[in-house]
Each structure stands twice: as C-alpha cells, then as structure tokens.
Design a protein around this motif. Structure first.
Motif, PDB file in Angstrom:
ATOM      1  N   UNK A 224     -21.281  -4.199  -0.726  1.00  0.00           N
ATOM      2  CA  UNK A 224     -19.983  -4.161  -1.434  1.00  0.00           C
ATOM      3  C   UNK A 224     -19.119  -5.358  -1.011  1.00  0.00           C
ATOM      4  N   UNK A 225     -18.583  -6.011  -2.319  1.00  0.00           N
ATOM      5  CA  UNK A 225     -17.757  -7.195  -1.954  1.00  0.00           C
ATOM      6  C   UNK A 225     -16.567  -7.106  -3.035  1.00  0.00           C
ATOM      7  N   UNK A 226     -15.860  -8.397  -2.968  1.00  0.00           N
ATOM      8  CA  UNK A 226     -14.662  -8.408  -3.770  1.00  0.00           C
ATOM      9  C   UNK A 226     -14.740  -9.829  -4.362  1.00  0.00           C
ATOM     10  N   UNK A 227     -14.356  -9.753  -5.649  1.00  0.00           N
ATOM     11  CA  UNK A 227     -14.175 -10.947  -6.412  1.00  0.00           C
ATOM     12  C   UNK A 227     -13.156 -11.679  -6.275  1.00  0.00           C
ATOM     13  N   UNK A 228     -11.906 -11.175  -6.252  1.00  0.00           N
ATOM     14  CA  UNK A 228     -10.491 -11.716  -6.467  1.00  0.00           C
ATOM     15  C   UNK A 228      -9.680 -11.483  -5.193  1.00  0.00           C
ATOM     16  N   UNK A 229     -10.310 -12.125  -3.970  1.00  0.00           N
ATOM     17  CA  UNK A 229      -9.590 -11.682  -2.564  1.00  0.00           C
ATOM     18  C   UNK A 229      -8.256 -12.327  -2.453  1.00  0.00           C
ATOM     19  N   UNK A 230      -7.882 -13.084  -3.696  1.00  0.00           N
ATOM     20  CA  UNK A 230      -6.490 -13.647  -3.427  1.00  0.00           C
ATOM     21  C   UNK A 230      -5.461 -12.671  -3.657  1.00  0.00           C
ATOM     22  N   UNK A 231      -5.904 -11.635  -4.454  1.00  0.00           N
ATOM     23  CA  UNK A 231      -4.820 -10.404  -4.520  1.00  0.00           C
ATOM     24  C   UNK A 231      -4.706  -9.556  -3.188  1.00  0.00           C
ATOM     25  N   UNK A 232      -5.335  -9.803  -2.018  1.00  0.00           N
ATOM     26  CA  UNK A 232      -5.207  -9.182  -1.013  1.00  0.00           C
ATOM     27  C   UNK A 232      -3.854  -8.991  -0.386  1.00  0.00           C
ATOM     28  N   UNK A 233      -2.871 -10.138  -0.799  1.00  0.00           N
ATOM     29  CA  UNK A 233      -1.623 -10.115  -0.400  1.00  0.00           C
ATOM     30  C   UNK A 233      -0.802  -8.975  -1.086  1.00  0.00           C
ATOM     31  N   UNK A 234      -1.291  -8.414  -2.036  1.00  0.00           N
ATOM     32  CA  UNK A 234      -0.604  -6.987  -2.815  1.00  0.00           C
ATOM     33  C   UNK A 234      -0.742  -5.976  -1.795  1.00  0.00           C
ATOM     34  N   UNK A 235      -1.508  -5.892  -0.497  1.00  0.00           N
ATOM     35  CA  UNK A 235      -1.520  -4.766   0.073  1.00  0.00           C
ATOM     36  C   UNK A 235      -0.245  -4.596   1.049  1.00  0.00           C
ATOM     37  N   UNK A 236       0.778  -5.592   0.894  1.00  0.00           N
ATOM     38  CA  UNK A 236       1.833  -5.349   1.554  1.00  0.00           C
ATOM     39  C   UNK A 236       2.594  -4.376   0.775  1.00  0.00           C
ATOM     40  N   UNK A 237       2.465  -3.979  -0.535  1.00  0.00           N
ATOM     41  CA  UNK A 237       3.081  -3.300  -1.399  1.00  0.00           C
ATOM     42  C   UNK A 237       3.108  -1.633  -1.031  1.00  0.00           C
ATOM     43  N   UNK A 238       1.926  -1.017  -0.568  1.00  0.00           N
ATOM     44  CA  UNK A 238       1.969   0.118  -0.007  1.00  0.00           C
ATOM     45  C   UNK A 238       2.651   0.098   1.226  1.00  0.00           C
ATOM     46  N   UNK A 239       2.904  -0.753   2.010  1.00  0.00           N
ATOM     47  CA  UNK A 239       3.433  -0.750   3.363  1.00  0.00           C
ATOM     48  C   UNK A 239       5.165  -0.546   3.226  1.00  0.00           C
ATOM     49  N   UNK A 240       5.446  -1.415   2.034  1.00  0.00           N
ATOM     50  CA  UNK A 240       7.091  -1.423   1.625  1.00  0.00           C
ATOM     51  C   UNK A 240       7.650   0.050   1.317  1.00  0.00           C
ATOM     52  N   UNK A 241       6.693   0.553   0.372  1.00  0.00           N
ATOM     53  CA  UNK A 241       7.018   1.975  -0.035  1.00  0.00           C
ATOM     54  C   UNK A 241       6.718   3.095   1.212  1.00  0.00           C
ATOM     55  N   UNK A 242       5.935   2.652   2.251  1.00  0.00           N
ATOM     56  CA  UNK A 242       5.930   3.479   3.374  1.00  0.00           C
ATOM     57  C   UNK A 242       7.252   3.363   4.346  1.00  0.00           C
ATOM     58  N   UNK A 243       7.600   2.166   4.543  1.00  0.00           N
ATOM     59  CA  UNK A 243       8.749   1.729   5.082  1.00  0.00           C
ATOM     60  C   UNK A 243      10.027   2.543   4.669  1.00  0.00           C
ATOM     61  N   UNK A 244      10.023   2.457   3.286  1.00  0.00           N
ATOM     62  CA  UNK A 244      10.826   2.993   2.166  1.00  0.00           C
ATOM     63  C   UNK A 244      11.458   4.398   2.948  1.00  0.00           C
ATOM     64  N   UNK A 245      10.084   5.238   2.967  1.00  0.00           N
ATOM     65  CA  UNK A 245      10.344   6.748   3.373  1.00  0.00           C
ATOM     66  C   UNK A 245      10.612   6.770   4.731  1.00  0.00           C
ATOM     67  N   UNK A 246      10.379   5.705   5.715  1.00  0.00           N
ATOM     68  CA  UNK A 246      10.684   5.830   7.083  1.00  0.00           C
ATOM     69  C   UNK A 246      12.156   5.799   7.035  1.00  0.00           C
ATOM     70  N   UNK A 247      12.995   5.013   6.361  1.00  0.00           N
ATOM     71  CA  UNK A 247      14.525   4.600   6.510  1.00  0.00           C
ATOM     72  C   UNK A 247      15.287   5.253   5.663  1.00  0.00           C
ATOM     73  N   UNK A 248      14.865   6.050   4.598  1.00  0.00           N
ATOM     74  CA  UNK A 248      15.674   6.743   3.729  1.00  0.00           C
ATOM     75  C   UNK A 248      16.518   7.821   4.521  1.00  0.00           C
TER      76      UNK A 248
END
Length: 583
Positions: free
Chosen positions: A1-25
């Motif tokens: 298995x592999x990935x063609x567009x590894x450049x979009x790996x930066x979008x992995x921060x988006x779930x982290x932002x949501x998780x932080x939002x729930x911590x500080x709500x």
C-alpha cells in the motif's frame, strides 16, 4: 500500500484541531437539586453501562474525527500495489481436452482455470490478449482484444472439445502472434513438462497453470468385441492410476442398455487388469461401464461396435506363410487366392503386397510390403504412436532390417529411425512397409495380437463407419447424398454429404448416420491419451527483458473511502439533530 499525494499529509492537523477544541470547550459540573433527586432510580441502567454512556456523550466527537481522518487519507490518494500481466501483450492457450474435466475439489480443472482467467483479465490494464484453444485444429477465440467485457464473454463461452490437446500445434499458432513484442504466454492445462515448452526466445515469459491436486482415477483403457459362431467375444482392460486400492463395479451392456455382465473387483494401486468375456449375446454394440469413487468420470464408459465374423479374409497366394498362418489362427474363414484374382474380390479383407490394389480395389486392404519399389536398409527398432491399433500389442521391441518407401498422403502410426513403418490410408487401409521375412516380428507375442486388431478394425469398416476421435475428420465410405447424424437418444446432430470428408461429433457416444434407404452406426471414442490423467504443477519460465517495471500496477481505492465519509456525515447530522442544533 502507498500514497500518491503525500503533499496533503499536512491536513492531518485538522483532526488534531477538532480534538483540541473538545479538550478546551466549556465544561459543566453536575449539581443535584431537589427537583431531580428521584431521577437517580431511573438512571440506574445507564450508570450500569458507563462505556455506553461515554460513547453516547462523545458520539459527535468520534464521528467527526473518523470522518476527518478518512478525508485526509482520501486527499493523499491511497493505492494498493498489484501484480499485473508482464509484457506488451498476452497470449492465453487454453487446453479444452477431455482430461480437463477431472474434478479438483468441488469443481473441474477447466472451471477453475476459467475463474483464474477472469481474475487475470482485470489485471491486463489495456494490454491486448489473444485466446487460443487447443486441438487438432487450434482456434483463435479472441485476437488482440483489449476490452475487458469482451474477454469475459469469450471466457464464459469456452467449452470442452474432448479431443487431444496437441499442444505443439497451439504453440505454433501462438508464434504467429508474438512477432517482436515482449509477450507473456499463459498455458491453462492439467499437466505439461517443462521440456515441452518452446522457451528459446528472451521476449517470452511462460506461465503454466496446472492441476495441482493429486487425483484418483480408474479408466477403461480398451474394449474390443467380435462375433464368432453366434456368440460375442470381448476383451476389456482397466487401469487404476491411483496409489491406493479402489473398489470397482463393472457392467457390460448390450445395444438396448440391458445388463449382460456384472462383476465387482478391487484394483490395487497402479494395477492393470484385463479379462476376456466369452459367449456373450450377439449384437451390434457393446458398452462397458464402471462405477468407482474417482475424480474423472468420462473415462468410466466405453463403447465398441461388434465386428461381424461374416467378412472374409482373402490372402495373396504370394504372401509369406507366416502371414497366412497368422490370420488362419484368428479366423477360420480365410481364403488363399492367386494374385491375379484379388482385384475381383468384394466384401472381403484383402491381404497382399500389390500396391496397385490400394487404388483399384473396393475392398479394405492390408498391404504388407510393396511390389513396386525396392526396400532400404535400416537396422533399427520400431517406435509406435498412441494409436488404437497398438492398444493390445506393442511393436517397440521388434527388429526390422529393411523398409519400403512410405506413401505421401497416408497417416504414419509407427516409425523406424524416424521413417514411416506402419501407415493408414484415408479410407482405413493398413500399410506395413516391410516384408515379414525382414523382421523378427513373428517371434513376438504382438504378432497375432496386431493381426487380430487389424482384422477387427477393417471388419468394422465394412459394416459401420467405425470408431472416431471427437471432432476427427477423415474420408469414409458413404454413398453420395445427404446423411443425417443422430445421437443414441435420436437427437439430430448434423448433416454431411456422402463422398466428402466426414467430421465426427464432439461428444463421445454412439451415433447413427441415416439416409432414406440406409443407415450406418459409428462411435465417438476418447483417445487413449484422454483416458489417463496426471498430476500437474503451476510454474513460470523466462523473464521478459526491460519490462520489469510493467509487472506491478497501482490500484487506487479512493472510491471506497468516499462512501464511508458520506455515511459518517449523515450520522453526524442525525446525532446533532437529536441533540438539538442550539446545543
């Protein structure tokens, strides 16, 4: 298995932002008040399942995180590496012989190969494929086809032809499609030796798919019958190709499928069994069947036409006495006739060395030697083919000092040092290209057995059309006009013209050729090679040069991620709706 567009790996921060939002709500503290004291009893069931309560409380968080993670994976375009067909094109050679009907587990080898071909068709990735079926006349089913739907349809329409595979002819046909292109050739068969494959080219990779399961089989290898003095004499041979002993129930049936003999026997592993049955009722057809627990059923039945003892055998007076005595020992109705009278003989088997009778006599001819040419010295042993004439007698140990030149258009069924020794004409005449006195043949047990086989074969031809292999084409003695071919169940098969080349039906069995005035029977019989099965293996030979990078492909599966993302969004909407959008 592999990935063609590894450049979009930066979008992995988006779930982290949501998780932080729930911590500080903003969080709320449970505070019991007098008006809710009685709710504790009602909530006992929920408190008994804290994990369920936790899941219900945080369902929206988990759904959002899962959807975002799948969305990030979809942006990176994941793929799976799969092995695909190598080369610029692919050629599939499909064995359609009867032995492909051997059962391998719950299905036949042929059906399993068809499933493999369907799976392989999806890995072509636009490469052209040519499908060739085996047989005496190999056929091209599809040629340079690239559409997957057309390839699947062609695979579905493949059928067993019952005739011998004759792989060398299919290989020759495949060579015409190769050219200079790098080619992968897939051979779908039951068993083949590596030495049989033409592997001299560097542009070809051979992939052989065989039957890998160890198969059990008991086969009827030979059945012959002749009518003598109002009774039928039959010879039956069985072979157990399995390693273990098998119980066999044997039955002999007459032309009306009435049982006339029944026996129960046990064959040890690898055992050859034979028996002569005497004093059987006279009829036109004799059928032998066996019931046994094996993996190959089609060779458990064999049919023979019963030759009539009324046909005379006429022997040239100039023939060697060993030939005369040999036929006289087999048949009391043998006449010794002067050479000049043989041309007038009708409805008799003529044994002679006069070459001219092959052209002028209407009777079946057994030509032993020749009177028109000189013999050539060979000093070698005989090499026979798998012809039915040699089923009871092998000529391989016979020494021959000289042979005569062969006939150009006759079929050679035995050779000496690569030169024809025994031939069969188009109408069925038997030609032995040596004088009896130039061989030690009369000293071998095969001498009377082969004479008996020749007698039976030619007697059948005077009253019937004889025995054929599936799809076999040859000239037969049919009167001019249309002849209709019917099966034993009186089902119409085809129409042939008398006097033209006759092609036998495909499926083994008993058939009848009819006109308004006459009818003749014929049988279609599996060849001896198709009455034996072998354990095969799958292997690859050869590596195509400079195309190794084409052997793997990347199959994206982003479409399988979009469906669960959409489903998660719907679930989030439903959870939010139940809680109230204001909250």
């Amino acid at each position: 298995m592999g990935f063609t567009n590894l450049i979009f790996l930066w979008t992995a921060f988006i779930p982290v932002i949501v998780l932080l939002y729930y911590f500080f709500r903003k969080k709320y503290k449970d505070q019991p008040v007098s008006s809710t004291l009685f709710w504790n009893e009602v909530m006992q069931e929920t408190k008994a399942s804290p994990y369920l309560k936790h899941l219900q409380k945080n369902a929206l968080l988990y759904l959002q995180l899962l959807a975002l993670i799948l969305f990030v994976l979809a942006l990176m375009n994941p793929f799976m590496k799969t092995t695909e067909v190598a080369g610029e094109q692919s050629i599939w050679i499909v064995d359609t012989s009867a032995s492909m009907l051997a059962k391998n587990e719950d299905s036949t080898t042929f059906d399993q190969h068809k499933e493999e071909m369907k799976s392989l068709a999806s890995d072509l990735n636009g490469r052209p494929v040519t499908i060739i079926t085996t047989g005496a006349e190999p056929k091209t089913i599809v040629r340079q086809e690239t559409r997957e739907s057309s390839i699947h349809n062609a695979i579905e329409e493949l059928e067993i032809a019952y005739e011998s595979e004759q792989l060398s002819k299919a290989f020759d046909m495949a060579q015409a499609f190769i050219g200079e292109k790098a080619t992968s050739i897939y051979l779908f068969t039951d068993s083949v030796e590596r030495e049989e494959l033409p592997i001299e080219s560097e542009n070809i990779t051979w992939v052989v798919k065989g039957a890998s399961k160890e198969l059990d089989n008991v086969a009827i290898t030979r059945l012959a019958a002749t009518a003598l003095e109002g009774k039928t004499l039959a010879l039956l041979q069985l072979k157990n190709e399995s390693e273990s002993a098998l119980a066999v129930q044997l039955s002999l049936l007459d032309g009306e499928n009435k049982q006339i003999v029944q026996e129960e026997i046990t064959l040890q592993g690898g055992e050859d069994w034979s028996k002569i049955f005497e004093d059987l009722p006279v009829g036109k057809v004799l059928t032998a069947t066996i019931q046994v627990d094996d993996d190959y059923e089609i060779d458990n039945t064999m049919v023979t036409l019963i030759g009539s003892g009324t046909s005379e055998i006429v022997i040239d007076q100039k023939m060697h006495q060993l030939v005369q005595k040999g036929f006289q020992a087999l048949n009391a109705d043998v006449k010794i006739v002067p050479s000049e009278q043989l041309i007038t003989m009708e409805e008799a088997i003529v044994v002679t060395n006069q070459k001219v009778l092959l052209e002028k006599s209407a009777s079946p001819i057994v030509l032993i030697g020749r009177d028109d040419v000189e013999a050539v010295e060979v000093n070698a042993l005989v090499d026979v083919s798998q012809d039915s004439l040699f089923a009871f007698s092998s000529l391989e140990d016979i020494y021959v000092s000289s042979i005569y030149p062969a006939f150009d258009h006759f079929t050679t069924i035995a050779t000496i040092a690569g030169k024809p020794f025994v031939q069969r004409s188009q109408r069925g005449d038997i030609v032995i290209l040596a004088d009896i006195q130039s061989t030690d043949w009369p000293l071998h047990p095969s001498f009377p057995l082969l004479l008996w086989g020749i007698q039976n074969e030619l007697m059948e031809g005077t009253q019937n059309l004889g025995s054929f292999s599936p799809n076999e084409s040859r000239a037969v003695s049919l009167a001019p006009g249309e002849w209709s071919i019917y099966s034993s169940e009186d089902e119409y098969i085809s129409t042939v013209e008398g006097g033209s080349e006759f092609r036998a039906p495909t499926v083994p069995g008993v058939y009848t050729a009819r006109t308004q005035e006459e009818e003749k029977q014929l049988i279609v019989q599996l060849s001896s090679g198709e009455r034996t099965i072998q354990e095969g293996t799958s292997f690859e030979i050869g590596t195509i040069q400079n195309v190794a990078e084409q052997e793997t492909s990347k199959k994206p599966f982003i479409q399988w991620l979009l469906i669960p993302i959409l489903l998660l969004l719907v679930l989030e909407w439903e959870v939010q709706r139940r809680r109230g959008f204001a909250n």
